[in-house]
Design a protein around this motif. Structure first.
Motif, short mmCIF file in Angstrom:
data_model
loop_
_atom_site.label_atom_id
_atom_site.label_comp_id
_atom_site.label_asym_id
_atom_site.label_seq_id
_atom_site.Cartn_x
_atom_site.Cartn_y
_atom_site.Cartn_z
N ALA A 120 -5.85 3.64 -11.67
CA ALA A 120 -5.69 2.78 -10.50
C ALA A 120 -4.22 2.69 -10.12
CB ALA A 120 -6.22 1.38 -10.82
N LEU A 121 -3.97 2.83 -8.84
CA LEU A 121 -2.62 2.62 -8.30
C LEU A 121 -2.38 1.11 -8.25
CD1 LEU A 121 -0.09 3.70 -6.82
CD2 LEU A 121 -1.41 3.50 -4.70
N ILE A 122 -1.31 0.65 -8.87
CA ILE A 122 -1.05 -0.78 -8.95
C ILE A 122 -0.12 -1.24 -7.82
CG2 ILE A 122 -0.12 -2.65 -10.38
CD1 ILE A 122 -2.84 -1.38 -11.30
N VAL A 123 0.96 -0.52 -7.57
CA VAL A 123 1.85 -0.88 -6.47
C VAL A 123 2.50 0.40 -5.95
CG1 VAL A 123 3.88 -1.31 -7.91
CG2 VAL A 123 3.67 -2.49 -5.72
N GLN A 124 2.81 0.38 -4.64
CA GLN A 124 3.44 1.54 -4.02
C GLN A 124 4.31 1.05 -2.87
OE1 GLN A 124 0.68 4.35 -2.31
NE2 GLN A 124 2.19 5.98 -2.31
N ILE A 125 5.58 1.44 -2.90
CA ILE A 125 6.52 1.14 -1.82
C ILE A 125 7.42 2.36 -1.67
CG2 ILE A 125 8.44 -0.33 -1.07
CD1 ILE A 125 7.21 -2.57 -2.79
N ASP A 126 7.72 2.75 -0.43
CA ASP A 126 8.59 3.90 -0.22
C ASP A 126 9.39 3.68 1.05
OD1 ASP A 126 9.84 6.33 0.11
OD2 ASP A 126 8.04 7.54 -0.21
N GLY A 127 10.59 3.14 0.91
CA GLY A 127 11.45 2.84 2.05
C GLY A 127 11.97 4.07 2.75
N ASP A 128 11.81 5.24 2.15
CA ASP A 128 12.31 6.49 2.72
C ASP A 128 11.23 7.22 3.51
OD1 ASP A 128 14.40 8.33 3.11
OD2 ASP A 128 13.62 9.62 1.51
N SER A 129 10.03 6.68 3.55
CA SER A 129 8.90 7.37 4.16
C SER A 129 8.52 6.77 5.50
CB SER A 129 7.69 7.29 3.21
OG SER A 129 6.57 7.88 3.82
N ASP A 130 8.07 7.65 6.41
CA ASP A 130 7.50 7.21 7.67
C ASP A 130 5.98 7.32 7.64
OD1 ASP A 130 9.95 6.65 8.89
OD2 ASP A 130 10.22 8.76 9.46
N ASP A 131 5.41 7.63 6.47
CA ASP A 131 3.97 7.78 6.31
C ASP A 131 3.31 6.45 6.01
OD1 ASP A 131 4.09 10.53 6.69
OD2 ASP A 131 4.36 10.94 4.56
N LEU A 132 2.00 6.41 6.14
CA LEU A 132 1.21 5.26 5.73
C LEU A 132 1.00 5.31 4.23
CD1 LEU A 132 -1.50 5.44 8.53
CD2 LEU A 132 0.53 3.98 8.47
#
Length: 150
Positions: A116-128
């Motif tokens: 299971a993915l618990i958390v995901q953040i990516d300030g460098d991405s323009d994707d959803l």
């Protein structure tokens, strides 16, 4: 076959069933499930070619949903806190109204996620953000099947 008889990949509905409660998975991006045959080698004196025999099967699959769906993370938390295994069923309906084949409803039973993915953040991405996971399942059934197009 007419062109309209081809089944569009976008036409369908998916529900997950957890502890008897059904949730429409409108946030689904993709779902794929298949069985893989487990084979044993069959070797015989005088034969040059090795044969094989199916001795079992394994159900495997993958799912991709928009990140905001909470169910997989909540089952992971429940497992971490209580030891209750994360298990669900999935009902998937392929239904393209333009096709004479009609619809197919598949029930995948006793799905166990690989993680299971618990958390995901990516300030460098323009994707959803998406939640993707592989799974295994123990059984399946067809509640409806496509009609043969004549």
């Amino acid at each position: 076959m007419r062109n309209n008889d081809a089944i569009s990949a976008k036409e369908g509905t998916v529900y997950i069933i957890i502890d008897g409660k059904s949730y429409e998975y409108a946030e689904l991006v993709s779902l794929k499930a298949e069985i893989k045959y487990i084979k044993a080698d069959v070797k015989c004196v005088g034969k040059r070619m090795k044969g094989s025999k199916i001795v079992g099967a394994e159900g495997t699959g993958s799912i991709k949903v928009h990140y905001h769906r909470p169910e997989n993370r909540m089952m992971a938390l429940e497992y971490a806190r209580t030891g209750k295994s994360p298990i669900m069923d999935i009902q998937a309906i392929n239904a393209d109204v333009t096709s004479r084949a009609g619809k197919q409803t598949t029930l995948l039973k006793d799905i166990v996620p690989d993680g299971a993915l618990i958390v995901q953040i990516d300030g460098d991405s323009d994707d959803l953000l998406y939640d993707e996971f592989d799974f295994t399942f123990d059984d399946f059934d067809f509640l409806d099947q496509f009609k043969v197009i004549e």
